[in-house]
Design an enzyme around this catalytic site. Sequence first.
Site, PDB file in Angstrom:
ATOM      1  N   ASN A 119       0.805  -1.221   0.000  1.00 18.14           N
ATOM      2  CA  ASN A 119       0.000   0.000   0.000  1.00 18.14           C
ATOM      3  C   ASN A 119       0.846   1.283   0.000  1.00 18.14           C
ATOM      4  OD1 ASN A 119      -2.412   1.797   0.832  1.00 18.14           O
ATOM      5  ND2 ASN A 119      -1.011   1.999   2.574  1.00 18.14           N
ATOM      6  N   SER A 162      -3.592   2.457  -8.614  1.00 19.11           N
ATOM      7  CA  SER A 162      -4.327   3.724  -8.693  1.00 19.11           C
ATOM      8  C   SER A 162      -5.077   3.744 -10.018  1.00 19.11           C
ATOM      9  CB  SER A 162      -3.352   4.898  -8.661  1.00 19.11           C
ATOM     10  OG  SER A 162      -4.021   6.108  -8.988  1.00 19.11           O
ATOM     11  N   TYR A 168       4.366   8.500 -11.939  1.00 17.15           N
ATOM     12  CA  TYR A 168       3.613   7.747 -10.926  1.00 17.15           C
ATOM     13  C   TYR A 168       2.585   6.843 -11.609  1.00 17.15           C
ATOM     14  CZ  TYR A 168      -0.081   7.450  -7.248  1.00 17.15           C
ATOM     15  OH  TYR A 168      -1.060   7.041  -6.354  1.00 17.15           O
ATOM     16  N   LYS A 171       2.179   2.796 -11.458  1.00 15.02           N
ATOM     17  CA  LYS A 171       0.952   2.137 -10.999  1.00 15.02           C
ATOM     18  C   LYS A 171       0.441   1.157 -12.071  1.00 15.02           C
ATOM     19  CE  LYS A 171       0.433   3.959  -6.888  1.00 15.02           C
ATOM     20  NZ  LYS A 171       0.530   3.094  -5.687  1.00 15.02           N
TER      21      LYS A 171
HETATM   22  N1  LIG Z   1      -5.095   9.194  -1.907  1.00 13.95           N
HETATM   23  C1  LIG Z   1      -5.369   9.013  -3.201  1.00 13.95           C
HETATM   24  O1  LIG Z   1      -6.045   9.811  -3.846  1.00 13.95           O
HETATM   25  C2  LIG Z   1      -4.870   7.759  -3.891  1.00 13.95           C
HETATM   26  C3  LIG Z   1      -5.390   7.469  -5.165  1.00 13.95           C
HETATM   27  C4  LIG Z   1      -4.954   6.339  -5.822  1.00 13.95           C
HETATM   28  C5  LIG Z   1      -4.018   5.515  -5.233  1.00 13.95           C
HETATM   29  N2  LIG Z   1      -3.518   5.815  -3.994  1.00 13.95           N
HETATM   30  C6  LIG Z   1      -2.520   4.909  -3.428  1.00 13.95           C
HETATM   31  O2  LIG Z   1      -2.938   4.480  -2.142  1.00 13.95           O
HETATM   32  C7  LIG Z   1      -1.783   4.141  -1.373  1.00 13.95           C
HETATM   33  C8  LIG Z   1      -1.877   4.795  -0.015  1.00 13.95           C
HETATM   34  O3  LIG Z   1      -1.807   6.211  -0.177  1.00 13.95           O
HETATM   35  P1  LIG Z   1      -2.485   7.257   0.817  1.00 13.95           P
HETATM   36  O4  LIG Z   1      -3.404   8.082   0.002  1.00 13.95           O
HETATM   37  O5  LIG Z   1      -3.000   6.571   2.023  1.00 13.95           O
HETATM   38  O6  LIG Z   1      -1.207   8.173   1.136  1.00 13.95           O
HETATM   39  P2  LIG Z   1      -0.521   8.577   2.521  1.00 13.95           P
HETATM   40  O7  LIG Z   1       0.526   9.562   2.149  1.00 13.95           O
HETATM   41  O8  LIG Z   1      -1.532   8.933   3.532  1.00 13.95           O
HETATM   42  O9  LIG Z   1       0.177   7.199   2.977  1.00 13.95           O
HETATM   43  C9  LIG Z   1       1.296   6.650   2.321  1.00 13.95           C
HETATM   44  C10 LIG Z   1       2.133   5.908   3.354  1.00 13.95           C
HETATM   45  O10 LIG Z   1       3.248   5.295   2.679  1.00 13.95           O
HETATM   46  C11 LIG Z   1       4.391   5.491   3.486  1.00 13.95           C
HETATM   47  N3  LIG Z   1       5.610   5.442   2.676  1.00 13.95           N
HETATM   48  C12 LIG Z   1       5.990   6.325   1.709  1.00 13.95           C
HETATM   49  N4  LIG Z   1       7.179   5.991   1.228  1.00 13.95           N
HETATM   50  C13 LIG Z   1       7.585   4.876   1.885  1.00 13.95           C
HETATM   51  C14 LIG Z   1       8.747   4.054   1.823  1.00 13.95           C
HETATM   52  N5  LIG Z   1       9.759   4.334   0.989  1.00 13.95           N
HETATM   53  N6  LIG Z   1       8.811   2.978   2.632  1.00 13.95           N
HETATM   54  C15 LIG Z   1       7.809   2.699   3.498  1.00 13.95           C
HETATM   55  N7  LIG Z   1       6.688   3.440   3.608  1.00 13.95           N
HETATM   56  C16 LIG Z   1       6.576   4.526   2.808  1.00 13.95           C
HETATM   57  C17 LIG Z   1       4.199   6.878   4.107  1.00 13.95           C
HETATM   58  O11 LIG Z   1       5.020   7.073   5.264  1.00 13.95           O
HETATM   59  C18 LIG Z   1       2.707   6.846   4.422  1.00 13.95           C
HETATM   60  O12 LIG Z   1       2.460   6.324   5.720  1.00 13.95           O
HETATM   61  C19 LIG Z   1      -0.565   4.588  -2.201  1.00 13.95           C
HETATM   62  O13 LIG Z   1      -0.004   3.477  -2.872  1.00 13.95           O
HETATM   63  C20 LIG Z   1      -1.159   5.550  -3.189  1.00 13.95           C
HETATM   64  O14 LIG Z   1      -0.393   5.636  -4.365  1.00 13.95           O
HETATM   65  C21 LIG Z   1      -3.930   6.908  -3.301  1.00 13.95           C
END
Ligand SMILES: NC(=O)c1ccc[n+]([C@@H]2O[C@H](COP(=O)([O-])OP(=O)(O)OC[C@H]3O[C@@H](n4cnc5c(N)ncnc54)[C@H](O)[C@@H]3O)[C@@H](O)[C@H]2O)c1
Length: 255
Positions: A90, A142, A155, A159
């Site tokens: 994630n 994503s 990005y 994905k």
């Molecule tokens: N929020 C959105 O709109 C959205 C949309 C599509 C996909 N996503 C995907 O959902 C997933 C979760 O994202 P989110 O929105 O909760 O973001 P977020 O920023 O709240 O959480 C991301 C987490 O990943 C951790 N992280 C980042 N780099 C890291 C590394 N090198 N090693 C270990 N941990 C690491 C961060 O510390 C954080 O806790 C991601 O893969 C993101 O790409 C999010």
Amino acid sequence: MKGLQDKVAIVTGAGGGIGRQICLRLAQAGAQIALFDIDAENARAVAEHVTELGVRCSVYPVDIVDHDVVGDAVRAARSQFGSIDILINNAGWDLAEEFVKTTPELWQKIIAINYVGPLNLHHHVLPVMLGQGAGKVINISSDAGRVGSSGESVYAGCKAAVIAFGKSVARELAKSGISINTVCPGPTDTNLFRDFAGEGEFGAKVRAGLERAIPMRRLGQPEDIAGVVAFLASEDANYITGQTISVSGGLTMHG
Ligand SMILES: NC(=O)c1ccc[n+]([C@@H]2O[C@H](COP(=O)([O-])OP(=O)(O)OC[C@H]3O[C@@H](n4cnc5c(N)ncnc54)[C@H](O)[C@@H]3O)[C@@H](O)[C@H]2O)c1
């Protein structure tokens, strides 16, 4: 959901918006959680809530980009919990920028976190699952990887790579009792989204524009993502592998 009681799940990015809800949903179903995050403080805050739900959990400060660090953490989690039944990839990161203005240094960072990181996790966890003859992997990709997204080209490429990689390994391992599926969130209200949308009036405009475009007329919440992840990790999904599911309020509709 069937069969999550006492299962052991590694969740990367466990301290983030979506990761937190995935941990809580799995814990509510009785799963034990190994929380992997580079931000150990946020992961510990989530672990406190997981513990309150009465299941075992442990925090591993891990940079998923580092193959050796991931290997050490996977071995530590296996030795602490006894097995690894579920892997949720994630963790993710991005910095919004038009492609022509980006630098190779930025590409490397985005590729390392969003593509190499999941490869590292698969590489260390799949041998454990093969030894057990069972395992479920859910990759958080994503909708950017399915339909593209302005300002997120590298990005989005990562994905999309996660989707194709997952399908390929799902084919290799289907007969070994291991399933790999992908969940694609649409715009979801977390720190990552807020960084992407930007602040102030501009951020509010981006948000309002997306809310108009989404058929359900709202952004996703992290809770919206966690349910389908828990389902795919459960025994109710035993005959499902290599699939990609969007959770985006209808913004993207795939056959
Ligand atoms: N929020 C959105 O709109 C959205 C949309 C599509 C996909 N996503 C995907 O959902 C997933 C979760 O994202 P989110 O929105 O909760 O973001 P977020 O920023 O709240 O959480 C991301 C987490 O990943 C951790 N992280 C980042 N780099 C890291 C590394 N090198 N090693 C270990 N941990 C690491 C961060 O510390 C954080 O806790 C991601 O893969 C993101 O790409 C999010």
